[in-house]
Design an enzyme around this catalytic site. Structure first.
Site, short mmCIF file in Angstrom:
data_model
loop_
_atom_site.label_atom_id
_atom_site.label_comp_id
_atom_site.label_asym_id
_atom_site.label_seq_id
_atom_site.Cartn_x
_atom_site.Cartn_y
_atom_site.Cartn_z
CD GLU A 83 -3.74 8.62 -3.68
OE1 GLU A 83 -3.88 7.54 -3.06
OE2 GLU A 83 -3.41 9.68 -3.14
CB THR A 91 -10.74 4.47 9.58
OG1 THR A 91 -9.91 3.33 9.43
CG2 THR A 91 -11.02 4.70 11.06
CG ASP A 132 -2.09 0.85 1.14
OD1 ASP A 132 -2.57 1.05 0.01
OD2 ASP A 132 -2.57 1.35 2.19
CG HIS A 133 -0.77 4.92 0.38
ND1 HIS A 133 -1.09 5.97 -0.45
CD2 HIS A 133 -1.92 4.54 0.99
CE1 HIS A 133 -2.38 6.22 -0.34
NE2 HIS A 133 -2.91 5.37 0.51
P1 13P Z 1 -7.84 4.72 7.01
O1 13P Z 1 -6.59 4.65 7.84
O2 13P Z 1 -8.55 6.01 7.14
O3 13P Z 1 -8.70 3.53 7.23
O4 13P Z 1 -7.35 4.68 5.48
C1 13P Z 1 -6.74 3.51 5.02
C2 13P Z 1 -6.18 3.69 3.66
O5 13P Z 1 -6.73 4.36 2.82
C3 13P Z 1 -4.97 2.93 3.36
O6 13P Z 1 -4.54 3.08 2.06
#
Ligand code: 13P
Length: 291
Positions: free
Chosen positions: A135, A218, A82-83
Protein backbone atom coordinates in the site's frame (compact mmCIF):
# COMPACT_ATOMS: atom_id res chain seq x y z
CA UNK A 1 -7.45 -27.87 -7.36
CA UNK A 2 -8.94 -24.51 -6.44
CA UNK A 3 -6.09 -23.14 -4.31
CA UNK A 4 -4.80 -20.03 -6.08
CA UNK A 5 -2.91 -16.85 -5.36
CA UNK A 6 -4.71 -13.54 -5.80
CA UNK A 7 -2.69 -12.24 -8.73
CA UNK A 8 -3.84 -14.81 -11.25
CA UNK A 9 -7.57 -14.38 -10.59
CA UNK A 10 -7.27 -10.58 -10.39
CA UNK A 11 -5.52 -10.25 -13.74
CA UNK A 12 -8.45 -12.13 -15.29
CA UNK A 13 -10.86 -9.82 -13.45
CA UNK A 14 -9.12 -6.62 -14.55
CA UNK A 15 -9.05 -7.85 -18.16
CA UNK A 16 -12.73 -8.80 -17.99
CA UNK A 17 -13.76 -5.49 -16.35
CA UNK A 18 -15.18 -7.08 -13.24
CA UNK A 19 -13.79 -7.27 -9.71
CA UNK A 20 -13.37 -9.89 -7.03
CA UNK A 21 -14.54 -9.52 -3.45
CA UNK A 22 -11.96 -10.00 -0.71
CA UNK A 23 -13.97 -10.74 2.40
CA UNK A 24 -12.48 -10.44 5.88
CA UNK A 25 -13.54 -13.25 8.17
CA UNK A 26 -13.03 -13.66 11.90
CA UNK A 27 -14.51 -17.11 12.47
CA UNK A 28 -15.70 -20.30 10.85
CA UNK A 29 -19.31 -19.17 10.49
CA UNK A 30 -18.30 -16.16 8.44
CA UNK A 31 -15.95 -18.33 6.42
CA UNK A 32 -18.72 -20.78 5.57
CA UNK A 33 -21.14 -18.01 4.63
CA UNK A 34 -18.57 -16.39 2.35
CA UNK A 35 -17.60 -19.65 0.64
CA UNK A 36 -21.23 -20.80 0.24
CA UNK A 37 -22.15 -17.52 -1.47
CA UNK A 38 -19.19 -17.65 -3.85
CA UNK A 39 -19.85 -21.30 -4.75
CA UNK A 40 -23.52 -20.55 -5.31
CA UNK A 41 -22.63 -17.61 -7.55
CA UNK A 42 -19.75 -19.47 -9.27
CA UNK A 43 -17.44 -16.60 -8.42
CA UNK A 44 -13.69 -16.60 -7.72
CA UNK A 45 -13.07 -15.70 -4.09
CA UNK A 46 -10.50 -14.10 -1.82
CA UNK A 47 -10.82 -14.94 1.86
CA UNK A 48 -8.97 -12.53 4.12
CA UNK A 49 -7.93 -12.54 7.74
CA UNK A 50 -6.40 -9.52 9.37
CA UNK A 51 -3.63 -10.20 11.87
CA UNK A 52 -5.70 -10.43 15.07
CA UNK A 53 -8.06 -13.23 13.93
CA UNK A 54 -5.18 -14.96 12.18
CA UNK A 55 -3.23 -15.08 15.45
CA UNK A 56 -6.33 -15.91 17.50
CA UNK A 57 -7.31 -18.89 15.33
CA UNK A 58 -3.69 -19.75 14.55
CA UNK A 59 -2.24 -19.37 11.05
CA UNK A 60 -1.83 -23.16 10.80
CA UNK A 61 -5.47 -23.79 11.77
CA UNK A 62 -6.66 -21.14 9.31
CA UNK A 63 -4.60 -22.65 6.51
CA UNK A 64 -5.76 -26.20 7.30
CA UNK A 65 -9.40 -25.11 7.12
CA UNK A 66 -8.76 -23.11 3.94
CA UNK A 67 -7.01 -25.99 2.20
CA UNK A 68 -9.74 -28.45 3.17
CA UNK A 69 -12.50 -26.18 1.89
CA UNK A 70 -10.64 -25.04 -1.23
CA UNK A 71 -9.61 -28.57 -2.24
CA UNK A 72 -13.21 -29.57 -2.88
CA UNK A 73 -14.73 -26.21 -3.84
CA UNK A 74 -15.56 -25.83 -7.54
CA UNK A 75 -14.21 -22.24 -7.58
CA UNK A 76 -10.73 -20.73 -7.23
CA UNK A 77 -10.13 -19.50 -3.67
CA UNK A 78 -7.23 -17.47 -2.32
CA UNK A 79 -6.29 -17.01 1.35
CA UNK A 80 -4.96 -13.52 2.01
CA UNK A 81 -3.32 -11.99 5.08
CA UNK A 82 -4.64 -8.44 5.35
CA UNK A 83 -2.84 -5.30 6.55
CA UNK A 84 0.04 -6.98 8.31
CA UNK A 85 2.54 -4.48 9.69
CA UNK A 86 4.89 -7.18 11.02
CA UNK A 87 7.48 -8.47 8.56
CA UNK A 88 8.01 -11.67 10.59
CA UNK A 89 4.31 -12.50 10.74
CA UNK A 90 4.01 -11.99 6.96
CA UNK A 91 6.80 -14.53 6.51
CA UNK A 92 5.22 -16.96 8.98
CA UNK A 93 1.89 -16.87 7.11
CA UNK A 94 3.68 -17.35 3.78
CA UNK A 95 5.49 -20.38 5.23
CA UNK A 96 2.23 -21.77 6.63
CA UNK A 97 0.26 -21.67 3.38
CA UNK A 98 -1.47 -18.31 2.89
CA UNK A 99 -1.48 -17.67 -0.84
CA UNK A 100 -1.45 -13.87 -0.74
CA UNK A 101 0.20 -11.58 1.78
CA UNK A 102 -0.32 -7.87 2.38
CA UNK A 103 2.60 -6.13 3.99
CA UNK A 104 1.33 -2.77 5.17
CA UNK A 105 4.27 -0.47 5.69
CA UNK A 106 2.27 2.52 4.46
CA UNK A 107 2.79 4.44 7.70
CA UNK A 108 6.58 4.25 7.25
CA UNK A 109 8.64 6.63 5.13
CA UNK A 110 8.56 5.99 1.37
CA UNK A 111 12.02 4.38 1.44
CA UNK A 112 11.20 2.19 4.43
CA UNK A 113 7.89 1.15 2.85
CA UNK A 114 9.84 0.09 -0.24
CA UNK A 115 12.43 -1.77 1.85
CA UNK A 116 9.90 -3.78 3.89
CA UNK A 117 7.61 -4.44 0.94
CA UNK A 118 10.47 -5.67 -1.24
CA UNK A 119 11.69 -7.92 1.56
CA UNK A 120 8.28 -9.62 1.67
CA UNK A 121 7.97 -9.80 -2.12
CA UNK A 122 11.38 -11.47 -2.41
CA UNK A 123 10.56 -13.84 0.43
CA UNK A 124 7.12 -14.86 -0.87
CA UNK A 125 8.36 -15.39 -4.40
CA UNK A 126 11.13 -17.62 -3.08
CA UNK A 127 8.83 -19.65 -0.81
CA UNK A 128 6.35 -20.43 -3.57
CA UNK A 129 3.52 -19.18 -5.69
CA UNK A 130 2.51 -16.47 -3.23
CA UNK A 131 1.52 -13.02 -4.42
CA UNK A 132 2.05 -9.86 -2.40
CA UNK A 133 -0.02 -6.70 -1.91
CA UNK A 134 1.47 -3.40 -0.75
CA UNK A 135 0.00 0.00 0.00
CA UNK A 136 1.04 3.55 -0.70
CA UNK A 137 -0.62 6.53 0.96
CA UNK A 138 -2.77 5.76 3.97
CA UNK A 139 -6.41 4.66 4.29
CA UNK A 140 -8.19 6.40 7.15
CA UNK A 141 -10.16 4.50 9.79
CA UNK A 142 -9.35 1.35 11.75
CA UNK A 143 -8.50 -2.08 10.37
CA UNK A 144 -7.18 -4.31 13.13
CA UNK A 145 -3.54 -3.25 13.79
CA UNK A 146 -3.74 -0.17 11.59
CA UNK A 147 -5.36 3.08 12.77
CA UNK A 148 -5.22 6.25 10.70
CA UNK A 149 -6.95 9.50 11.66
CA UNK A 150 -8.99 11.18 8.91
CA UNK A 151 -6.74 14.23 8.89
CA UNK A 152 -3.60 12.05 8.61
CA UNK A 153 -4.76 10.03 5.61
CA UNK A 154 -2.70 10.75 2.49
CA UNK A 155 -3.59 9.81 -1.07
CA UNK A 156 -1.12 7.92 -3.27
CA UNK A 157 0.85 9.99 -5.75
CA UNK A 158 0.57 8.42 -9.26
CA UNK A 159 4.21 8.92 -10.29
CA UNK A 160 5.46 7.70 -6.93
CA UNK A 161 3.14 4.70 -7.29
CA UNK A 162 5.00 3.58 -10.40
CA UNK A 163 8.36 3.90 -8.62
CA UNK A 164 6.95 1.99 -5.63
CA UNK A 165 5.66 -0.91 -7.74
CA UNK A 166 8.81 -1.08 -9.89
CA UNK A 167 11.24 -1.01 -6.99
CA UNK A 168 9.34 -3.53 -4.86
CA UNK A 169 8.24 -5.94 -7.61
CA UNK A 170 4.74 -5.98 -6.05
CA UNK A 171 2.03 -8.25 -7.44
CA UNK A 172 -1.01 -6.20 -6.32
CA UNK A 173 -1.07 -2.54 -5.52
CA UNK A 174 -3.37 -0.75 -3.07
CA UNK A 175 -3.13 3.02 -3.64
CA UNK A 176 -4.95 5.19 -1.12
CA UNK A 177 -7.56 7.06 -3.17
CA UNK A 178 -10.12 8.09 -0.55
CA UNK A 179 -12.20 5.12 0.64
CA UNK A 180 -11.86 4.59 4.40
CA UNK A 181 -12.09 1.58 6.72
CA UNK A 182 -15.29 1.40 8.75
CA UNK A 183 -18.68 3.02 8.29
CA UNK A 184 -18.86 6.24 6.25
CA UNK A 185 -20.33 9.25 8.01
CA UNK A 186 -21.71 10.57 4.74
CA UNK A 187 -23.69 9.08 1.84
CA UNK A 188 -21.20 10.56 -0.61
CA UNK A 189 -17.71 9.69 0.62
CA UNK A 190 -14.83 11.46 -1.11
CA UNK A 191 -13.23 9.11 -3.59
CA UNK A 192 -10.63 10.13 -6.18
CA UNK A 193 -11.71 8.03 -9.19
CA UNK A 194 -9.41 9.93 -11.56
CA UNK A 195 -6.41 9.18 -9.38
CA UNK A 196 -7.13 5.45 -9.59
CA UNK A 197 -7.60 5.67 -13.35
CA UNK A 198 -4.32 7.57 -13.74
CA UNK A 199 -2.42 5.04 -11.63
CA UNK A 200 -3.98 2.22 -13.63
CA UNK A 201 -3.00 3.86 -16.88
CA UNK A 202 0.59 4.36 -15.73
CA UNK A 203 0.99 0.87 -14.30
CA UNK A 204 -1.12 -1.25 -16.57
CA UNK A 205 -1.33 0.68 -19.84
CA UNK A 206 -2.03 -1.97 -22.46
CA UNK A 207 -1.37 -5.13 -20.42
CA UNK A 208 -2.55 -5.76 -16.88
CA UNK A 209 0.56 -6.46 -14.84
CA UNK A 210 -0.31 -5.19 -11.38
CA UNK A 211 -4.00 -5.43 -10.46
CA UNK A 212 -5.29 -2.63 -8.22
CA UNK A 213 -6.96 -3.00 -4.85
CA UNK A 214 -9.73 -0.86 -3.37
CA UNK A 215 -9.85 -0.83 0.43
CA UNK A 216 -12.79 0.32 2.54
CA UNK A 217 -15.56 -1.50 0.67
CA UNK A 218 -18.20 -1.24 3.40
CA UNK A 219 -20.79 1.42 2.56
CA UNK A 220 -19.42 2.40 -0.86
CA UNK A 221 -22.42 3.36 -3.01
CA UNK A 222 -23.02 0.99 -5.92
CA UNK A 223 -22.39 3.64 -8.57
CA UNK A 224 -18.99 4.33 -6.94
CA UNK A 225 -18.18 0.64 -7.15
CA UNK A 226 -18.95 0.60 -10.88
CA UNK A 227 -16.81 3.71 -11.44
CA UNK A 228 -13.96 2.21 -9.44
CA UNK A 229 -14.08 -1.00 -11.49
CA UNK A 230 -14.05 1.06 -14.69
CA UNK A 231 -11.02 2.96 -13.34
CA UNK A 232 -9.10 -0.29 -12.72
CA UNK A 233 -10.18 -1.58 -9.28
CA UNK A 234 -9.94 -5.39 -9.39
CA UNK A 235 -10.00 -6.41 -5.71
CA UNK A 236 -12.52 -4.91 -3.29
CA UNK A 237 -11.94 -5.41 0.43
CA UNK A 238 -15.00 -5.80 2.64
CA UNK A 239 -14.65 -6.18 6.39
CA UNK A 240 -16.84 -3.98 8.62
CA UNK A 241 -20.06 -5.00 6.85
CA UNK A 242 -19.41 -8.67 7.57
CA UNK A 243 -18.53 -8.03 11.21
CA UNK A 244 -21.74 -6.07 11.67
CA UNK A 245 -23.79 -8.66 9.79
CA UNK A 246 -22.45 -11.44 11.99
CA UNK A 247 -23.14 -9.66 15.26
CA UNK A 248 -26.52 -8.23 14.22
CA UNK A 249 -27.76 -11.61 12.94
CA UNK A 250 -26.75 -13.36 16.16
CA UNK A 251 -28.24 -10.61 18.29
CA UNK A 252 -31.53 -10.64 16.39
CA UNK A 253 -31.82 -14.42 16.54
CA UNK A 254 -31.04 -14.60 20.24
CA UNK A 255 -33.38 -11.73 21.06
CA UNK A 256 -36.25 -13.41 19.20
CA UNK A 257 -35.52 -16.85 20.71
CA UNK A 258 -34.28 -15.98 24.17
CA UNK A 259 -35.38 -19.24 25.80
CA UNK A 260 -33.83 -21.50 23.15
CA UNK A 261 -30.33 -22.78 23.88
CA UNK A 262 -29.30 -24.19 20.50
CA UNK A 263 -26.00 -22.67 19.30
CA UNK A 264 -26.33 -24.39 15.93
CA UNK A 265 -29.45 -22.35 15.13
CA UNK A 266 -27.68 -19.10 16.02
CA UNK A 267 -24.85 -20.13 13.70
CA UNK A 268 -27.24 -20.93 10.85
CA UNK A 269 -28.88 -17.49 11.21
CA UNK A 270 -25.46 -15.80 11.16
CA UNK A 271 -24.17 -17.87 8.23
CA UNK A 272 -27.30 -17.18 6.17
CA UNK A 273 -27.02 -13.43 6.78
CA UNK A 274 -23.35 -13.44 5.72
CA UNK A 275 -24.21 -15.49 2.64
CA UNK A 276 -26.84 -12.94 1.63
CA UNK A 277 -24.46 -9.99 2.11
CA UNK A 278 -21.71 -11.66 0.07
CA UNK A 279 -24.11 -12.65 -2.73
CA UNK A 280 -25.03 -8.98 -3.03
CA UNK A 281 -21.36 -7.96 -3.22
CA UNK A 282 -20.66 -10.56 -5.89
CA UNK A 283 -23.55 -9.20 -7.95
CA UNK A 284 -22.28 -5.63 -7.58
CA UNK A 285 -18.73 -6.62 -8.54
CA UNK A 286 -19.86 -8.62 -11.57
CA UNK A 287 -17.86 -11.74 -10.65
CA UNK A 288 -20.79 -14.21 -10.73
CA UNK A 289 -20.17 -16.98 -13.28
CA UNK A 290 -16.47 -16.09 -13.66
CA UNK A 291 -15.08 -19.08 -11.73
P1 13P B 1 -14.16 -1.93 5.42
O1 13P B 1 -14.02 -2.40 6.84
O2 13P B 1 -14.49 -0.49 5.32
O3 13P B 1 -15.05 -2.81 4.63
O4 13P B 1 -12.68 -2.04 4.77
C1 13P B 1 -12.14 -3.31 4.62
C2 13P B 1 -10.72 -3.25 4.20
O5 13P B 1 -10.31 -2.40 3.43
C3 13P B 1 -9.86 -4.32 4.68
O6 13P B 1 -8.57 -4.24 4.20
Amino acid sequence: MSIVNAKEILIQAAKGKYAIGAFNITDLIQLEGVVDAAVEKKSPLIIQTSVKPSKFLGANVMVAIYKTIAASAPIPICLHLDHCTEVDYCKKCADTGYTNIMIDASKQTFEENIRQTKEIVDYCHKVGDISVEGELGTVSGVEDQVKVAENEAALANPTQSVVFVERTGLDLFAPAIGPAHGVYKTKNPKVDFDRLARINQLLNGKTIKTPLVVHGGTGLPEDYIQKLIAAGGAKFNVSTELKRTLIDAKYEYITANREEYDPGKVDVAARDAIRKAVRHWIDMLGSAGKA
